[in-house]
Design an enzyme around this catalytic site. Structure first.
Site, PDB file in Angstrom:
ATOM      1  N   LYS A 188      78.602  17.062  13.315  1.00  0.00           N
ATOM      2  CA  LYS A 188      77.286  17.328  12.745  1.00  0.00           C
ATOM      3  C   LYS A 188      76.526  16.050  12.399  1.00  0.00           C
ATOM      4  O   LYS A 188      75.293  16.007  12.481  1.00  0.00           O
ATOM      5  CB  LYS A 188      77.423  18.223  11.513  1.00  0.00           C
ATOM      6  CG  LYS A 188      77.809  19.669  11.848  1.00  0.00           C
ATOM      7  CD  LYS A 188      77.877  20.513  10.591  1.00  0.00           C
ATOM      8  CE  LYS A 188      78.083  21.995  10.935  1.00  0.00           C
ATOM      9  NZ  LYS A 188      79.362  22.257  11.604  1.00  0.00           N
ATOM     10  N   GLU A 210      73.805  18.341   1.878  1.00  0.00           N
ATOM     11  CA  GLU A 210      72.467  18.822   2.197  1.00  0.00           C
ATOM     12  C   GLU A 210      71.935  19.639   1.032  1.00  0.00           C
ATOM     13  O   GLU A 210      72.713  20.248   0.282  1.00  0.00           O
ATOM     14  CB  GLU A 210      72.496  19.735   3.433  1.00  0.00           C
ATOM     15  CG  GLU A 210      72.672  19.024   4.744  1.00  0.00           C
ATOM     16  CD  GLU A 210      72.645  20.001   5.919  1.00  0.00           C
ATOM     17  OE1 GLU A 210      72.567  19.512   7.057  1.00  0.00           O
ATOM     18  OE2 GLU A 210      72.706  21.226   5.696  1.00  0.00           O
ATOM     19  N   HIS A 261      79.993  33.725   6.810  1.00  0.00           N
ATOM     20  CA  HIS A 261      79.269  32.692   7.563  1.00  0.00           C
ATOM     21  C   HIS A 261      79.386  32.870   9.074  1.00  0.00           C
ATOM     22  O   HIS A 261      79.119  31.945   9.834  1.00  0.00           O
ATOM     23  CB  HIS A 261      79.739  31.282   7.174  1.00  0.00           C
ATOM     24  CG  HIS A 261      79.547  30.950   5.737  1.00  0.00           C
ATOM     25  ND1 HIS A 261      78.305  30.697   5.180  1.00  0.00           N
ATOM     26  CD2 HIS A 261      80.430  30.870   4.724  1.00  0.00           C
ATOM     27  CE1 HIS A 261      78.443  30.452   3.895  1.00  0.00           C
ATOM     28  NE2 HIS A 261      79.718  30.553   3.589  1.00  0.00           N
ATOM     29  N   ARG A 320      77.763  25.183  24.552  1.00  0.00           N
ATOM     30  CA  ARG A 320      78.430  26.204  25.368  1.00  0.00           C
ATOM     31  C   ARG A 320      77.550  27.445  25.440  1.00  0.00           C
ATOM     32  O   ARG A 320      76.489  27.500  24.829  1.00  0.00           O
ATOM     33  CB  ARG A 320      79.773  26.585  24.720  1.00  0.00           C
ATOM     34  CG  ARG A 320      79.589  27.033  23.265  1.00  0.00           C
ATOM     35  CD  ARG A 320      80.857  27.581  22.657  1.00  0.00           C
ATOM     36  NE  ARG A 320      80.782  27.693  21.216  1.00  0.00           N
ATOM     37  CZ  ARG A 320      80.192  28.656  20.534  1.00  0.00           C
ATOM     38  NH1 ARG A 320      79.553  29.616  21.184  1.00  0.00           N
ATOM     39  NH2 ARG A 320      80.197  28.683  19.215  1.00  0.00           N
TER      40      ARG A 320
END
Length: 503
Positions: free
Chosen positions: A125, A209, A244, A301
């Site tokens: 990330k 974040e 999630h 993908r």
């Protein structure tokens, strides 16, 4: 000519390094293209549909995936044995493994997917954010690098402002992720996040974040060829999630304006361009309550939910992947692509929604899929088959398409009611609950939908209502004078619970 440009190399035989519904889905497109297919299978999948459908099938080991589907060397060896020139990894397993992508390249084979370098950059990330920043892509306020020192991390969190999100740099699926509401809880939550990230990914790097309190999950499908052409196929909304992880997806989103759609599409193309991306990929964004969007990550993908994009654009994404891997140019431009209608996908998992979505293994005693206008089922099972404990518990993807969102929802409800599965619990009842909920129907929902609205009792009420209706119908049918819900002779005909309630 662009750096990644290559000559056309037709593929005549394709090995699918996967199983279940996605293996079958890839094989069907390959067959339409005149390409021979090779299946690989573990001990648990000897009688699987994808094994029977393929032109050839190679046994690659015991049931656990780390001894079969995750062993790259066995996949390469299967190619050598069968003469397959190319490998399609599907999703999951080795599909985003840069080491495997390099192994394929070193063996002189074609991977239907992006380069190892693109996978590696977007697989982390932090490096993904660094690549995207070259194009000034909007980012959630936070740190741009990994933080290990707890005190420094706490100070940065205070600067960003609580609540904040601690995320694993190499993470996914909610692992290594912690929401922190106040500074007093920070140290403990960071230690937990680092520990979980290390355990799950072998990498304890985390970053911070700002936590968006009412987020919507919007992702953009992209396609890039080896000649420098990159397009987007609009957005998918994936905000209905549990743990999630997505359960329901739709295309297009019910809240994006055309202006925001174009902005997000351009950003997604730029993110793909930042790593010279080839093949099908998905750029994920978070959308806040003000409809401001921020880059999250890129999945290198084919996505589970790709059918909804196919239905609204008329593009077969698997065929495009294979053409791109062969070196062909995209046969269409961005201007050629238009949104037509609306599509919704429900992931039909072998899970019990009334028991915190816990997996439910067993035998498919009854398995009949819905049919009719606007209904598509991508699955890899048939009646009498067992749901293996070794792999993801998804049985099928139920997709409906309509001229607009309302029709797609109506068709989804009808399709759920027609889907006849007994022997295990599934997410079908949950899917119907969502489709009939006012928040979903109005489009006024976010990723907290399950936490806000869904309770196990919701399904009980739904079942009791349907049981009453079924009882009344049965009473009229058999000319009963009195019907009681507790009477064993008249019970619910709920399609997803016939294994429990049957008359």
């Amino acid at each position: 000519m662009p750096e990644n440009s290559k000559a056309i190399t037709p593929i005549s035989k394709l090995l699918i390094a996967n199983r279940g519904e996605i293996a079958l889905r890839i094989m069907r497109s390959a067959k339409e293209m005149g390409i021979k297919t090779v299946a690989v299978f573990s001990e648990a999948d000897r009688n699987a549909l994808h094994v029977r459908y393929a032109d050839e099938a190679i046994f690659i080991g015991p049931a656990p995936s780390n001894q079969s589907y995750l062993v790259g060397e066995k996949i390469i060896e299967a190619c050598k044995l069968t003469g397959a020139e190319a490998i399609h990894p599907g999703y999951g397993f080795l599909s985003e493994n840069a080491g495997f992508a390099q192994l394929v390249a070193d063996a002189g084979l074609i991977l239907v997917g992006p380069s190892p370098q693109a996978m590696e950059t977007m697989g982390n990330k932090l490096s993904a954010k660094a690549a995207a920043l070259k194009y000034n892509i909007p980012m959630v306020p936070g740190t741009e690098e990994a933080i290990q020192d707890v005190n420094e991390a706490k100070q940065r969190a205070i600067e960003v402002g609580f609540p904040i999100l601690i995320k694993a740099a190499a993470g996914g699926g909610g692992k290594g992720m912690r929401i922190v509401e106040k500074a007093d809880d920070f140290e403990e939550q960071m230690q937990l996040a680092v520990s979980e990230a290390t355990s799950a990914f072998g990498d304890g790097a985390v970053f911070i974040e700002r936590y968006v309190t009412s987020p919507r999950h919007i992702e953009i499908q992209v396609l890039g060829d080896t000649h420098g052409n990159i397009v987007h196929l609009f957005e998918r909304e994936c905000s209905v999630q549990r743990r999630h992880q997505k359960v329901i997806e739709e295309a297009p989103s019910s809240v994006l304006t055309e202006e925001i759609r174009q902005q997000m599409g351009k950003c997604a193309v730029d993110v793909a361009r930042s790593v010279n991306y080839t093949g099908a990929g998905t750029v994920e964004f978070i959308l806040d309550e003000n409809l401001d969007f921020f880059f999250l990550e890129m999945n290198t993908r084919l996505q589970v939910e790709h059918p909804v994009s196919e239905l609204i654009t008329g593009i077969d994404l698997v065929k495009e992947q294979i053409k791109i891997a062969s070196g062909e140019k995209l046969s269409f431009s961005q201007e050629d692509l238009k949104i037509s209608g609306h599509a919704i996908e429900l992931r039909v998992y072998a899970e019990d929604p009334a028991n915190n979505f816990l997996p439910d293994i067993g035998t498919l005693q009854t398995y009949n899929t819905p049919k009719g206008n606007g209904v598509r089922v991508d699955d890899g099972f048939e009646q009498g088959m067992e749901i293996p404990i070794y792999y993801d518990p998804m049985i099928a993807k139920l997709i409906t398409y309509g001229k607009d969102r309302e029709e797609a929802i109506e068709r989804m409800i009808r399709a759920i009611e027609e889907y006849d599965i007994t022997g295990i619990e599934t997410t079908l009842a949950f899917g119907k609950f969502v489709m009939q909920h006012e928040a979903f129907k109005s489009g006024n929902f976010d990723t907290h939908f399950v936490g806000k609205y869904f309770k196990p009792e919701s399904l009980k009420v739904q079942d009791e209502t349907e049981a009453l209706i079924a009882a009344v119908i049965a009473a009229k049918l058999f000319q009963k004078k009195e019907v009681k819900l507790g009477d064993n002779t008249v019970k619910s005909t709920s399609d997803w619970r016939k294994n429990r309630l049957k008359y």
